[in-house]
Design an enzyme around this catalytic site. Sequence first.
Site, PDB file in Angstrom:
ATOM      1  N   TYR A 176      -2.628  41.788 -27.337  1.00 57.67           N
ATOM      2  CA  TYR A 176      -1.640  41.854 -26.262  1.00 57.67           C
ATOM      3  C   TYR A 176      -1.041  40.469 -26.054  1.00 57.67           C
ATOM      4  O   TYR A 176      -1.008  39.673 -26.973  1.00 57.67           O
ATOM      5  CB  TYR A 176      -2.259  42.443 -24.986  1.00 57.67           C
ATOM      6  N   ARG A 229      13.450  45.330 -21.578  1.00 61.12           N
ATOM      7  CA  ARG A 229      12.986  44.061 -20.987  1.00 61.12           C
ATOM      8  C   ARG A 229      11.542  43.824 -21.417  1.00 61.12           C
ATOM      9  O   ARG A 229      10.617  43.997 -20.660  1.00 61.12           O
ATOM     10  CB  ARG A 229      13.097  44.117 -19.466  1.00 61.12           C
ATOM     11  N   LYS A 247      -0.835  48.319 -24.811  1.00 60.88           N
ATOM     12  CA  LYS A 247      -1.349  48.739 -23.502  1.00 60.88           C
ATOM     13  C   LYS A 247      -2.402  49.831 -23.647  1.00 60.88           C
ATOM     14  O   LYS A 247      -3.443  49.813 -22.982  1.00 60.88           O
ATOM     15  CB  LYS A 247      -0.197  49.260 -22.636  1.00 60.88           C
ATOM     16  N   GLU A 319       6.878  51.154 -18.714  1.00 59.64           N
ATOM     17  CA  GLU A 319       6.560  49.796 -19.139  1.00 59.64           C
ATOM     18  C   GLU A 319       7.805  49.075 -19.662  1.00 59.64           C
ATOM     19  O   GLU A 319       8.499  49.580 -20.545  1.00 59.64           O
ATOM     20  CB  GLU A 319       5.490  49.850 -20.246  1.00 59.64           C
ATOM     21  N   ASP A 320       8.083  47.911 -19.099  1.00 58.27           N
ATOM     22  CA  ASP A 320       9.145  47.012 -19.573  1.00 58.27           C
ATOM     23  C   ASP A 320      10.530  47.660 -19.603  1.00 58.27           C
ATOM     24  O   ASP A 320      11.299  47.475 -20.550  1.00 58.27           O
ATOM     25  CB  ASP A 320       8.780  46.432 -20.948  1.00 58.27           C
ATOM     26  N   ASP A 342       3.584  49.525 -14.330  1.00 62.61           N
ATOM     27  CA  ASP A 342       2.664  48.392 -14.365  1.00 62.61           C
ATOM     28  C   ASP A 342       3.363  47.094 -13.992  1.00 62.61           C
ATOM     29  O   ASP A 342       2.758  46.212 -13.379  1.00 62.61           O
ATOM     30  CB  ASP A 342       2.026  48.280 -15.751  1.00 62.61           C
ATOM     31  N   ASP A 343       4.635  46.942 -14.357  1.00 70.79           N
ATOM     32  CA  ASP A 343       5.357  45.706 -14.049  1.00 70.79           C
ATOM     33  C   ASP A 343       5.545  45.545 -12.544  1.00 70.79           C
ATOM     34  O   ASP A 343       5.512  44.429 -12.025  1.00 70.79           O
ATOM     35  CB  ASP A 343       6.731  45.705 -14.740  1.00 70.79           C
ATOM     36  N   ASN A 484       5.258  35.898 -18.680  1.00 75.27           N
ATOM     37  CA  ASN A 484       4.751  36.005 -20.052  1.00 75.27           C
ATOM     38  C   ASN A 484       5.908  35.977 -21.044  1.00 75.27           C
ATOM     39  O   ASN A 484       7.027  36.327 -20.684  1.00 75.27           O
ATOM     40  CB  ASN A 484       3.976  37.320 -20.225  1.00 75.27           C
TER      41      ASN A 484
END
Length: 628
Positions: A176, A229, A247, A319-320, A342-343, A484
Amino acid sequence: MFALNRSSSLSDRLSRAQRRAVEAVVSLPVVVRLCASRGFVMEKKANEEVEELMDPKSTVGGGVEDAYGEDRATEEQLMTPWTTSVASGYTLLRDPHHNKGLAFTEHERDAHYLRGLLPPVVVSQELQEKKIMHNLRQYKVPLQRYTAMMDLQERNERLFYKLLIDNVEELLPVVYTPTVGEACQKYGSIFRRPQGLYISLKEKGKILEVLKNWPEKSIQVIVVTDGERILGLGDLGCQGMGIPVGKLSLYTALGGLRPSACLPITIDVGTNNEKLLNDEFYIGLKQKRATGQEYADLLHEFMCAVKQNYGEKVLVQFEDFANHNAFDLLAKYSKTHLVFNDDIQGTASVVLAGLVAALKLVGGTLAEHTYLFLGAGEAGTGIAELIALEISRQTNAPIEESRKKIWLVDSKGLIVSSRKESLQHFKKPWAHEHGPLKNLLDAVQAIKPTVLIGTSGVGKTFTRDVVEAMASFNEKPIILALSNPTSQSECTAEEAYNWSKGRAIFASGSPFDPIEYDGKIFVPGQANNAYIFPGFGLGLVISGAIRVHDELLLAASEALAQQVTEENFDKGLIYPPFTNIRKISAQIAANVAAKAYELGLASRLPRPRDLVKYAESCMYTPLYRSYR
């Protein structure tokens, strides 16, 4: 060879694993099924009803059948390596679910026709693990370690997870962040075999059919991205698949969800990244991103198909996604589906846990501190809202009042009420009364926060002047540089400790090595979402939760904060070490499940007496199983 007819007693003739396989195949319109253990023929007419063969005690983990014997509760049972038939010979060696490589015993080599297909030596799983770790450590380039780990996952699933669980602190940065960011950038070049489902605009109107193409049917968790993203790297289009894959590897290794119950998905609606559009090795649609109604229709079809195919209790983790889509999707589907971002929510939960733990070092309550964020996107506003919710819960104050302790800076400066008309909807709750300020340093000097949190995705923005200003009016400034990968971190651990003269309480999104300052060793904490989402997901699964509420996120934060020991605090840590992550995940899962039962969101009844023990019993264990 003999045929089974209706008068035959199947229960008497078949083992449990064989009975499961019979149930899986009898509904298909095929007359003869062949079991590859040589000559066992089962004849059944299409659509004929069959007696119920499932042993209800064999289902754990929220009631989903453990077809591969992957839960801890089944690890002592002998099993048969079924695929569509009994896997044997060369096929068995190519099946990552059941392949053990040189660890097949002499008996197994005879029983499954492996003689001559393997060298004569029989080795243990521990020796295999030692050998692969030795080989991984020879690689100097992180991306080489990443590809080696992905190759292992496609070859020998149990060994991959054994390696990851036993060496989590060393391998987490490999599978990850930060390495997964580089892997996504180069995904087209390193692509070998598909590891998830790709759903593009070409599949519009056929998404349900695409989901049915996935070989596993009992899915508990889906991680989905549209690649717009990816971390702090921007639009990577279809190559964002590395994120769902990574993930879900952590869902299994850290949270104990079975690999067969996890499904990574990429929604490909094109990309606005010109470099990818001109790259001959790019694996996605070579067109500009679909937006507006076309995008919304595709996502709606996807969400409806997921619910139709996998049921009410499948967890869909967004996610993203870019800010504008992330908030809209979460708001739209949180009332009809079991969804989690999660973000927004995972990051918020892990940061709140760190802040609660940090209070033991700096003193006071959450309500007595002042918070300043650099970054007002998904992560920033998500963290801010959860902090405000917890302050409101602790003080019984209205949420609007609690928000006044929290300030946000975006690319145009401090978010204040005079800017309200031009702000995106998710920023408006944070527009407080104050004069306009254009940069972070001015905001720090004016607001005088006790906590500085970076979620900007822009590196080197916590400058020396900013950190020194924080240290000038705080004995122990809390500085969280969360962006990150490492290159996008607002500051490094070394900079935070040096510029604050060793007084900062520091944590980051990506890992940093220990730092020595003035003769003292500081171990930087990592506010990694991997602390929260694996245990959070496990808690939802074991309770059979049907919706995610904010109270569940607060329960996860509380459980994580309780895992930080005095020994951790002595090193300046506000998070526990990852070496204990499976136990931490079980505690988080139990806390989340308990809250789900309390709120009436749980559907698995009756409630297990000891939720921690139940969570542990449902966790996947990667030890090799013995085959008949």
